[in-house]
Scaffold this active site. Structure first.
Site, PDB file in Angstrom:
ATOM      1  N   MET A 170       0.837  -1.191   0.000  1.00 54.49           N
ATOM      2  CA  MET A 170       0.000   0.000   0.000  1.00 54.49           C
ATOM      3  C   MET A 170       0.874   1.243   0.000  1.00 54.49           C
ATOM      4  SD  MET A 170      -2.921  -1.269  -0.027  1.00 54.49           S
ATOM      5  CE  MET A 170      -3.708  -2.835   0.330  1.00 54.49           C
ATOM      6  N   ARG A 185       5.319   2.391  -9.924  1.00 54.83           N
ATOM      7  CA  ARG A 185       5.524   1.094  -9.342  1.00 54.83           C
ATOM      8  C   ARG A 185       5.242  -0.002 -10.343  1.00 54.83           C
ATOM      9  NH1 ARG A 185       1.889  -0.358  -4.417  1.00 54.83           N
ATOM     10  NH2 ARG A 185       2.334  -2.542  -4.185  1.00 54.83           N
ATOM     11  N   LEU A 199       3.134  -7.143   3.264  1.00 52.24           N
ATOM     12  CA  LEU A 199       4.582  -7.091   3.057  1.00 52.24           C
ATOM     13  C   LEU A 199       4.888  -7.102   1.567  1.00 52.24           C
ATOM     14  CD1 LEU A 199       5.575  -9.585   5.882  1.00 52.24           C
ATOM     15  CD2 LEU A 199       5.849  -7.099   5.900  1.00 52.24           C
ATOM     16  N   GLU A 200       5.513  -6.052   1.083  1.00 53.97           N
ATOM     17  CA  GLU A 200       5.733  -5.870  -0.351  1.00 53.97           C
ATOM     18  C   GLU A 200       7.198  -6.025  -0.750  1.00 53.97           C
ATOM     19  OE1 GLU A 200       3.952  -2.230  -1.652  1.00 53.97           O
ATOM     20  OE2 GLU A 200       2.023  -2.657  -0.701  1.00 53.97           O
ATOM     21  N   HIS A 201       8.032  -6.522   0.156  1.00 47.28           N
ATOM     22  CA  HIS A 201       9.457  -6.631  -0.140  1.00 47.28           C
ATOM     23  C   HIS A 201       9.950  -8.067   0.005  1.00 47.28           C
ATOM     24  CE1 HIS A 201       9.677  -2.241  -0.202  1.00 47.28           C
ATOM     25  NE2 HIS A 201       8.902  -2.273   0.869  1.00 47.28           N
TER      26      HIS A 201
END
Length: 571
Positions: free
Chosen positions: A1, A11, A396-398
């Site tokens: 987000m 992105r 969690l985007e990593h």
């Protein structure tokens, strides 16, 4: 987000749109083998060294994003994990010694995202093969013949731009010894040690054990009978009776045979759980911003009643791996933390669920060990007790480690009980196949999972469940990508459509609320569809999510006013 407003395309990731065509032209493979029925000359050996990555990346030359992991593995205790990034395809290569005018069978086992395997410098025709990704280990195989003066060949594997990380293991290049020797043939593996019982529920027991060198699989035995075969060093045995004691053992296996069974461990399932989360059959989720990025600043009390689940964004990490805390931002206007807690209590009294979201665009929590999994569970439960949160959201985007994130969530569930709300917000790339770490996590915690609200934005084109490429911003994009989750093992009640509340809410991927409503109708009623039509309807579909309640308020709550009633009136 997003914690900040993104510029259009900021992105975007290269989707598979061009990958399918280019893959056919560039097809590079990692797994090539002759198979069980292929006859080989007695002198043939595997001329690849460190073929199972048991010695790390020794003998291999890899670009960025590559390393070895202990799970998942196809055999032994290690496997290659390589993550493409930017213009890097995460290529690993090895030069092997060969004989001129000889034929070799190249193979490897792969899992996860796109994986390519091939051989170059053969002196004749270079070869390659590829896999579009798989949730299970898949063997790739091809053959090549060396030229009259060829004494070395380069074998390699790599992934693809913008795709998920891939795993590779047990590479073989079978043929005449070119003078460098080869890896030895397998022997029956040793008996596994360290078997322990972890999280238990009313119907399942999670088991963990130590890996065994040379093992390609493990057999799980319950009360003396084999009930499951896995490639890693953990398994969850399901379908058990509540409040019942069971005995478990594990054996290791490979092509040479099966080991003796481990010492037995006993575990008792819990009593039948109570009622599940108080989330409506069809629910609307909204993210509430604990920061000011230009969207309307609001208190929780100002969030419209159309929202059934409110995810407070975000928790913060600490220097202790896995541990999270929450810091109320003065920018949102609360006079005190007590005032904030009172708003949470009021929302819960109104039948709403307020949960704490972990991650986001700039946030990350590292959960890659038993210690960090326990730290996450303990700290998340502490926040639930202190603030009154009803559960957690995983955003969690990593990158995540499915093994340890699963353990963390199960530990948290054991503390919080069956009323805990658990949501996830993966990016589109994270749910392209059941082999991704996010999808694996969702399936591993399916019995305690409330909903997965995938982010259908800031991604570019993606593959649908029919193998076709769809552009974001359309009914087809929403329905064909939701179909992957619906056909991949999640229950319809665990699937929601995540979209921006306004054009300013995300860099790209905003759709008018009418498109969201059409997609919901297509999936639940088979009406309002575009060119993609699901093979069946999913009337239990959970609903929709938006980023964020603040951007919704900025646009006069147009999104929740339109989508909210539509969700609540689904069949």
């Amino acid at each position: 987000m997003d914690r900040t407003t993104r510029q259009s395309g900021a992105r975007r990731r290269g989707g598979p749109a061009g990958a399918l065509t280019l893959a056919l032209a560039l097809g590079i493979g990692l797994t090539l083998t002759g198979g069980a029925g292929t006859a080989r000359a007695a002198a043939d050996v595997n001329v690849a060294k460190n073929a199972g990555f048991e010695s790390g990346l020794a003998n291999w030359t890899c670009t960025g994003g590559a390393g070895t992991v202990s799970s998942p593995v196809h055999g032994g205790t290690a496997a290659l994990r390589a993550a493409p990034g930017g213009q890097d395809t995460a290529r690993c290569a090895q030069t092997v010694a060969v004989k001129p005018n000889a034929t070799y069978t190249l193979s490897a086992w792969t899992q996860g995202g796109y994986a390519y395997l091939g051989a170059s410098g053969t002196g004749t025709t270079d070869v390659s093969t590829w896999s579009p990704g798989s949730s299970d280990w898949k063997q790739l195989t091809t053959r090549f013949t060396t030229g009259a003066n060829t004494t070395s060949v380069t074998v390699y594997t790599h992934g693809w731009y913008g795709q998920a990380a891939y795993h590779a293991d047990d590479v073989s290049v079978f043929g005449p010894d070119g003078g460098g020797g080869g890896d030895p043939d397998p022997v029956v593996p040793a008996t596994p040690a360290g078997l322990t019982a972890g999280t238990v529920t009313a119907s399942s027991v999670t088991l963990n054990w130590n890996g065994v060198s040379g093992a390609t699989s493990y057999h799980v035995h319950r009360d003396g009978a084999r009930v499951q075969t896995v490639s890693g060093t953990s398994a969850t045995v399901t379908g058990l009776a509540a409040n019942t004691s069971y005995s478990f053992q594990v054996s290791a296996a490979n092509a040479a045979g099966e080991s003796a069974r481990s010492a037995a461990v006993t575990a008792r399932t819990s009593t039948t759980p109570g009622p599940g989360p108080s989330v409506p059959r069809h629910a609307v989720t909204g993210y509430w911003q604990n920061f000011n990025n230009g969207a309307a600043v609001q208190k929780l009390r100002d969030v419209p009643a159309q929202y059934d689940i409110v995810a407070v964004s975000f928790a913060d990490s600490t220097t202790t791996p896995g541990q999270i805390v929450f810091n109320l931002d003065p920018a949102v206007g609360y006079a005190s933390v007590a005032d904030f807690k009172a708003d949470i209590a009021a929302k819960k009294a109104a039948g709403k669920s307020v949960i704490i979201s972990v991650g986001g665009e700039k946030g990350n929590v590292t959960i890659n060990s038993d210690a960090s999994a326990t730290a996450f569970a303990n700290s998340a439960y502490a926040l639930m007790q202190e603030y009154g949160f009803s559960g957690v959201d995983i955003d969690l985007e990593h990158g995540i480690n499915s093994t340890y994130l699963t353990r963390a969530l199960r530990q948290l569930s054991a503390k919080a009980g069956p009323s805990m709300v658990l949501t996830m917000a993966p990016q589109t790339i994270d749910m392209q196949s059941t082999g991704t770490e996010y999808f694996k996590t969702a399936l591993a915690v399916k019995d305690i999972l409330t909903v997965v609200n995938m982010q259908y934005y800031n991604s570019g084109s993606m593959l649908g469940c029919d193998g076709k490429v769809y552009s974001q911003g359309s009914v087809d994009f929403l329905t064909a990508l939701a179909c992957i989750q619906l056909e991949g093992g999640l229950d319809a009640s665990q699937v929601g459509l995540g979209v921006p509340a306004s054009p300013r809410g995300a860099g790209s991927g905003y759709v008018d609320p009418s498109v969201v409503k059409n997609a919901l109708d297509c999936l639940t009623r088979a009406t309002g569809c575009g060119t993609f039509k699901p093979s069946k309807t999913y009337p239990a579909l959970r609903g929709a999510m938006t980023w964020s309640t603040n951007w919704d308020a900025t646009a006069g709550n147009a999104w929740s006013n339109a989508v909210g009633p539509h969700v609540h009136n689904l069949p």
